[in-house]
Design an enzyme around this catalytic site. Structure first.
Site, PDB file in Angstrom:
ATOM      1  N   ASP A 552       0.770  -1.225  -0.242  1.00 14.69           N
ATOM      2  CA  ASP A 552      -0.112   0.030  -0.113  1.00 14.69           C
ATOM      3  C   ASP A 552       0.880   1.239   0.015  1.00 14.69           C
ATOM      4  O   ASP A 552       2.302   0.965   0.217  1.00 14.69           O
ATOM      5  CB  ASP A 552      -0.966   0.004   1.394  1.00 14.69           C
ATOM      6  CG  ASP A 552      -2.086   1.058   1.240  1.00 14.69           C
ATOM      7  OD1 ASP A 552      -2.172   1.640   0.254  1.00 14.69           O
ATOM      8  OD2 ASP A 552      -2.859   0.883   2.183  1.00 14.69           O
ATOM      9  N   ASP A 627      -9.067   4.031  -2.011  1.00 14.17           N
ATOM     10  CA  ASP A 627     -10.035   4.297  -0.614  1.00 14.17           C
ATOM     11  C   ASP A 627     -11.415   4.654  -1.238  1.00 14.17           C
ATOM     12  O   ASP A 627     -11.674   5.924  -1.351  1.00 14.17           O
ATOM     13  CB  ASP A 627      -9.445   5.268   0.003  1.00 14.17           C
ATOM     14  CG  ASP A 627      -7.968   4.581   0.971  1.00 14.17           C
ATOM     15  OD1 ASP A 627      -7.982   3.291   0.658  1.00 14.17           O
ATOM     16  OD2 ASP A 627      -7.208   5.392   1.104  1.00 14.17           O
TER      17      ASP A 627
END
Length: 926
Positions: A552, A627
């Site tokens: 990430d 997200d």
């Protein structure tokens, strides 16, 4: 030295403000528009139709494989070198660089899987206006016009694509900086200037005429008002908010326009939260390609997101083509169309009135630095474009079978007991899953490759418990490294000099989850090799063979950096970060995947999820769309986002089921599971501050609906696996728009609320709140489609209204196909390994069908040693037959074909099986 609180204050306040306000929305003010990006604004201001570039035909050199030709900018007399190659597979490559740059300009490495093989070029004609070359295939020619420079690719009488037809080629040459007021020519500068003079005098036929500016060094020259404005415009320094970008190399942007006659539909250039068909940008910002950590992104705009794949596909009913712009710097893409805004009535009026205007889409690419290196993929079919792009950058990595199952994740499972309880919850509620995930809180103080000593004190015990159930785990390993002298990883990276440097040569430090963090230079092969070694079982303490990895924040994310990322003047050796920004995540995933391969001695296939991607990332693993939020529009946008990634090679795509931010209603959560079950990467994930949402927490009715969606996914695992093997072999997307299979049907060209899995499954998820019905377009003249739940038959080329309830997942199997499934769903994919297959045979109008079955061990590279089974099934004349597609491949399985379900058949009197010379009468039901 500032304290931690003083240094982290802005970051902590940022997150605190969000939590207190309850607001989860992107702050667009943190990210640049084109007008705030100096090079984009400069390039976009160039006036169309006034190109200063002309081709110097007398400099042309033609070999069997390459054309070289100089271009000159008549305004500043700077020369460029154009190279043109014909590549195997109907691809044309065009490179443009400075003829004699002051220093080398960045050319993207490691993305191409090899130096592309070339095919012969030949000269057809030449005069003072230009040259015509044969491209060899199907009467294809390239026409180079001299004044102004223009390049057209023609097939027969049709222009397939034109370069610089609008005169928007821009190439900012490297130069020495002039002081804002005046400057003296020092001995060093004078020496450099002498070298430049020698370069130009040796490379230009008439240096007096074509480069008078370079004949004498300026001395004590006052900067003009125009030059002052250019400096203020960000040529040599640029400030955005509180960040100043020093630009030691000055302006270096490149741009080029492409015209696509006959084209109204273009796709690709992910990642953007937008429709599948790209929109025109005349009245707004261009699409931006610049990998950024965008906190809950906004939908339906061209803002940059986590990934950048500079590939665009153009399609009409006659042809599909592609443009691959190989540049890793910040890039903007403008799109305009002469039919934009016209209604259907307006187009009909044009036709009635005899308008001869041909539809055309014009595209312009603008990059901050590097060179122009573009691959023109000329199709002509969608499949051929996929093959052409795959020949350049590779195909989708063939994933382990288990990774195609269901993944359960949140930020964060609290401790080992929490993991055990969640794992047990799936068994208690009879819901299968393959992977449970751990986010950043599992580490010891955000030190990656470590475990929290209190919450995860015995990770091997935890992993062994999962392994006993044939399940696996993914743990996050981010590329920002906590600056801590008690942290082994940091100490080794620093001692080896592996950190990216700031503009002054010291280790670059930014702020991310651990606080002060260094950023390893993954562009270095030695750094990647060292990083890969950290995944060895004797290095990564507590790891086992059923632990996989999630990368990430690899844009890279820098909380206190400009636009929440790294300063462009940071250094990777002699190159600036601005040159290669969009490659960083690609290299992080590359090193991680290599580590997982090496730890098994090269035997096991890796599984690595990444957030940041570039061209070629498909070779390395999976990607998710970042997200998102628990909103219906975010559920809808997951479809075109994954379709766009699939079109440019990245098939292993998914969105956080349920939405990362906010809390979904039970209806939204169920619909998201139903949608995610038919998307390639199937993972639920949620933010730290959201209420828990394991599948059994929304009441027994919703648990049953979610269970059914997940179980449907597992029944189709043989088909998913076969599709991914095919993607690995060919580059064709697993999840694809309808127009890929029905390229001549205009009704499919803009559809992005339904999709195909392979050729044979059509999925129209329910993505509207409170929906009582959906309308699905079933394509294909003379084709039929079967509802997989009711087996009801429907004709193609119709808009079919489908009443829906909360249990409905509209999915159709194409008549003429055979799809293998496994109907005994167990707790994980590995538990189903030896279970039997059921063949679903859907007959077309000619009462025929065909399909495939691929089987291997599901996790090793042994398939490369031809250890697999690959069979083709055919049904014709009421006979189902099986042929071995790879007779020299060898593999043994305990699975067998248990049942055959035939859709669209008439009632038989008997059914017989002929195998190994024996004839058996089989039982059957209607």
């Amino acid at each position: 030295m500032a304290t931690f609180t003083e240094r982290m204050g802005p970051v902590l306040l940022f997150w605190l403000g969000l939590c207190l306000s309850g607001t989860w929305a992107v702050d667009k003010g943190n990210f640049k528009t084109c007008d705030q990006s100096a090079f984009c604004k400069r390039q976009r201001a160039i006036t169309p139709g006034e190109s200063p570039y002309r081709a110097l035909l007398e400099t042309m050199e033609l070999t069997n494989t390459k054309l070289t030709l100089q271009l000159i900018n008549d305004n500043n007399k700077v020369r460029l070198l154009l190279e043109l190659y014909r590549l195997q597979g109907n691809i044309t490559r065009v490179k443009i660089n400075e003829l004699k740059p002051l220093k080398p300009r960045y050319e993207v490495p490691d993305v191409l899987i090899r130096e592309p093989p070339t095919e012969p070029l030949s000269l057809l004609s030449q005069d003072e206006n230009g040259v015509v070359l044969s491209l060899g295939a199907e009467s294809q020619r390239v026409i180079v016009s001299a004044r102004p420079f223009r390049l057209d690719i023609v097939e027969g009488r049709d222009v397939l694509m034109s370069l610089n037809s609008r005169g928007l080629l821009g190439f900012e040459h490297l130069r020495m900086r002039k002081d804002t007021f005046s400057y003296k020519v020092t001995s060093t500068v004078a020496s450099v200037w002498d070298n430049i003079k020698r370069v130009f005098s040796s490379s230009q036929a008439d240096p007096e005429a074509d480069n008078k500016e370079a004949t004498d060094p300026p001395s004590q020259v006052e900067t003009t008002k125009e030059e002052e404005e250019k400096v203020e415009d960000g040529m040599w320094e640029e400030t955005f908010k509180s960040h100043t970008d020093s630009k030691p190399n000055g302006p270096s942007a490149v741009s080029l326009d492409f015209s696509l006659p006959g084209v109204e539909h273009v796709y690709g250039i992910p990642e953007h939260a937008d429709t599948l068909k790209l929109k025109t940008t005349d009245s707004g910002d261009p699409y931006r390609l610049y990998n950024l950590d965008v906190f809950q992104y906004e939908l339906y705009n061209p803002m940059a997101l986590y990934g950048s794949v500079p590939v665009m596909l153009a399609h009409n009913a006659q042809r599909t083509t592609g443009i691959f712009w190989l540049n890793a710097a910040e890039t903007w893409v403008d799109i305009s169309s002469n039919t934009a805004g016209k209604t259907v009535f307006g187009k009909m009026l044009d036709y009635v009135q005899g308008s001869s205007e041909t539809p055309q889409t014009d595209v312009r690419w603008i990059s901050e630095s590097g060179i122009i290196d573009v691959f023109l993929m000329l199709g002509p079919t969608p499949r051929e474009v996929f093959s052409q792009y795959a020949s350049l950058t590779g195909t989708q990595a063939f994933p382990p079978l288990a990774s195609l199952g269901y993944h359960q994740c949140r930020w964060n499972y609290n401790d080992q007991e929490d993991v055990r309880a969640v794992d047990a919850g799936f068994d208690e509620h009879d819901i299968p899953y393959d992977f449970i995930w751990l986010d950043i809180e599992h580490t010891d103080g955000k030190r990656y490759f470590t475990w929290d000593p209190h919450k995860f004190a015995s990770p091997k015990e935890m992993l062994q418990g999962l392994m006993d159930k044939k399940r696996k785990m993914v743990a996050i390993v981010d590329p920002h490294i906590k600056v801590d002298t008690n942290y082994k990883i940091h100490n080794e990276i620093r001692s080896r000099g592996f950190y990216i440097k700031n503009k002054d040569g010291a280790d670059y430090e930014g702020w991310c989850w651990p606080g002060s963090a260094g950023y390893p230079d993954f562009t270095r092969p030695d750094m990647r090799a060292w990083w890969a070694g950290q995944f060895a079982y004797d290095q990564y303490e507590g790891s086992m063979e059923n632990l996989y990895t999630w990368n990430d924040m690899n844009e890279p994310s820098v909380f206190n950096g400009p636009e929440v990322t790294m300063h462009k003047d940071a250094l990777h050796g002699s190159w600036e970060h601005r040159d290669m920004h969009n490659l960083y995540g690609f290299y992080v995933q590359m090193a991680t995947a290599q580590g997982l391969i090496e730890r098994s001695g090269g035997v096991e296939r890796p599984f690595v999820l990444t957030r940041a991607v570039f061209a070629g990332s498909q070779r390395l693993g999976a990607v998710w769309t970042g997200d998102n939020a628990a909103e219906w529009d975010h559920l809808k946008i997951s479809i075109p986002m994954c379709l766009s990634l699939g079109l440019v090679g990245i098939s292993f795509c998914g969105a956080d089921v349920g939405g990362f931010f906010k809390s979904p209603s039970s209806e939204l959560l169920v619909r998201w599971y139903q949608t995610g079950a038919y998307q390639p990467f199937f993972r639920a994930h949620a933010h730290l501050d959201t209420p828990r949402r394991e599948p059994w927490l929304f009441g027994p009715e919703n648990t049953a609906l979610i269970r059914e969606a997940v179980r449907q996914r597992y029944t189709f695992l043989p088909y998913w696996y076969q599709l991914f093997y095919h993607a690995y072999q060919t580059g064709e997307p697993v999840m694809r728009p309808l127009w890929v299979e029905y390229p001549q049907d205009p009704a499919t060209f803009a559809l992005d609320d339904e999709f195909l899995l392979g050729r044979d499954l059509l999925v129209h998820p329910v993505t509207e709140e409170g929906a009582r019905g959906v309308t699905a377009y079933l394509p294909g003249k003379d084709e039929v489609w079967f509802d997989i739940h009711t087996f009801q038959k429907h004709n193609g080329v119709q808009n079919l209204y489908i009443p829906v309830t909360m249990s409905s997942i509209p999915v159709f199997q194409r008549g003429g196909s055979i799809i293998p499934r496994k109907l005994r769903v167990r707790r994980s994919s590995a538990c189903m390994e030896d279970d039997p297959y059921t063949l679903y045979v859907a007959l077309d109008n000619r009462r025929t069908a065909e399909g495939e079955l691929y089987i291997d061990d599901g996790h090793t590279f042994n398939f490369e040693k031809r250890e697999f089974i690959h069979r083709k099934f055919s049904f014709t004349n009421n006979v189902l037959s099986s042929v071995n597609l790879e007779p020299d491949a060898q593999f043994t399985t305990k699975s067998w074909v248990e049942r055959i379900i035939i859709l669209g058949a008439s009632k038989p009197s008997k059914i017989t099986l002929r195998t190994a010379g024996k004839l058996l009468v089989l039982l059957f039901t209607i």
